[in-house]
Motif scaffolding. Structure first.
Motif, short mmCIF file in Angstrom:
data_model
loop_
_atom_site.label_atom_id
_atom_site.label_comp_id
_atom_site.label_asym_id
_atom_site.label_seq_id
_atom_site.Cartn_x
_atom_site.Cartn_y
_atom_site.Cartn_z
N LEU A 90 36.46 45.19 55.74
CA LEU A 90 37.79 45.60 56.18
C LEU A 90 38.36 43.63 55.80
O LEU A 90 39.32 44.25 55.32
N CYS A 91 36.98 43.11 56.69
CA CYS A 91 37.86 41.64 56.46
C CYS A 91 37.78 41.23 54.89
O CYS A 91 38.68 40.82 54.34
N VAL A 92 36.71 41.86 54.09
CA VAL A 92 37.01 41.87 52.47
C VAL A 92 37.49 42.12 52.03
O VAL A 92 38.42 41.40 50.99
N VAL A 93 37.90 43.10 52.11
CA VAL A 93 38.68 44.16 51.49
C VAL A 93 40.32 43.42 51.29
O VAL A 93 41.35 42.71 50.50
N PHE A 94 41.14 43.04 53.28
CA PHE A 94 41.78 42.40 52.98
C PHE A 94 42.05 41.12 52.25
O PHE A 94 43.09 40.69 51.71
N ALA A 95 41.32 40.41 52.06
CA ALA A 95 41.51 38.62 52.09
C ALA A 95 40.99 39.36 50.41
O ALA A 95 42.16 38.38 49.58
N ASN A 96 40.63 40.21 49.89
CA ASN A 96 40.41 40.45 48.03
C ASN A 96 41.96 40.51 48.18
O ASN A 96 42.12 40.38 46.41
N MET A 97 42.42 41.52 48.36
CA MET A 97 43.93 42.24 47.69
C MET A 97 44.88 41.15 48.27
O MET A 97 45.70 41.79 47.45
#
Length: 316
Positions: free
Chosen positions: A78-85
């Motif tokens: 979820l951290c990766v998704v938020f950072a990327n988005m």
């Protein structure tokens, strides 16, 4: 031939930066015609295929899906998704180098987080290097100028979340392989993008004048054949880049690996010039020089103060 943890981490980090920088260019190129969650979904599906078909057979096979720390993988994902988005939404509205410069608060935050949460040691000279690097970031951000548009908050948010990602990686890296971490990241991307597609993929909120909001809320459409190679590039980039950066943070200190990620800054300047005709101002180069100088000094201090870390072979 065996590599020490520091050498392997440095190599993995440097190569991952190249993959991620090409990925940024491709995402920015696609941001004017597709929805963000559609682009990321296609990227993640391709990345997952590559992980399963190429990376898994070279590592632990289907064992990459086995884990006793599923909740930590989900949190990290979820951290990766938020950072990327948030970073990609920033790319839609900002010059590539500006977005990357603001995002480069993250290596500094990673170093601080590594002390607070991991108990790693950072000496006064490296703290000084961190300070100089932060000054360089501020120069490139240029408070009070166009860099502080609302969109500039997006890569800043991505930076803090990115720092959290790699602290979690260090927490679970002793028991989880880089392939396993890369595998679950793609799973989380796919799940989040499918939910976003079901919620707003019909484009009912897509009539937005702001480039970032338009990228987020645009309706899904079938990709043009001319864009197929671009989608393939981002799929390859996320698969190998994700694996390599996970490996880097798994095998050596977060503060050491973070220094190598500064390579993305000059790379983004070059790509911006070549593909988007974005030419940084003089102050951008001053800031970049400070950031790169601080990063290289931190690496030199690591080698000088911990010579054993550069020579100890990696345990397999």
């Amino acid at each position: 031939m065996t590599l020490s943890p520091a050498k392997l981490g440095a190599l993995c980090a440097a190569v991952s930066v190249l993959f991620f920088s090409v990925n940024d260019v491709a995402i920015k190129f696609l941001s004017g015609g597709y929805a963000l969650h559609q682009v990321v979904l296609i990227r993640s599906l391709l990345g997952l295929i590559i992980i399963v078909a190429v990376i898994a057979p070279l590592t632990n096979g289907w064992a990459i899906a086995r884990t006793k720390r599923l909740k930590m993988h989900m949190l990290r994902g979820l951290c990766v998704v938020f950072a990327n988005m948030t970073f990609f939404l920033g790319l839609a509205a900002m010059p590539l180098a500006d977005a990357v410069a603001i995002f480069f608060v993250s290596p500094l935050v990673i170093t601080v987080f590594s002390v607070v949460f991991l108990g790693e040691t950072v000496g006064p000279r490296r703290w000084a290097a961190i300070f100089v690097g932060f000054v360089g970031v501020l120069i490139m951000m240029r408070p009070g100028t166009a860099a502080f548009q609302v969109a500039s908050l997006l890569p800043l948010a991505a930076a803090f979340c990115y720092a959290g990602i790699h602290i979690i990686t260090r927490r679970i890296g002793g028991t989880e392989s880089a392939a396993t971490m890369a595998f679950y990241i793609q799973i989380m991307f796919i799940l989040v993008c499918l939910v976003m597609g079901l919620a707003v993929g019909d484009g009912r909120f897509g009539n937005q004048s702001d480039p970032s909001l338009a990228f987020l809320l645009r309706a899904w459409s079938w990709p043009l054949p001319a864009d197929y190679p671009v989608f393939l590039i981002i799929g390859i980039g996320i698969a190998f880049g994700g694996y390599l950066i996970s490996q880097a943070y798994r095998v050596t200190e977060a503060s050491f690996v973070a220094s190598f990620e500064y390579l993305a800054l000059p790379t983004s300047v070059i790509w911006g010039m070549l593909f988007f005709q974005e030419f940084p101002a003089l102050w951008d180069y001053v800031g970049m020089a400070l950031i790169l100088g601080a990063g290289l000094f931190a690496v030199w201090r690591e080698a000088r103060t911990k010579p054993g870390a550069l020579q100890r072979p990696l345990r397999r």
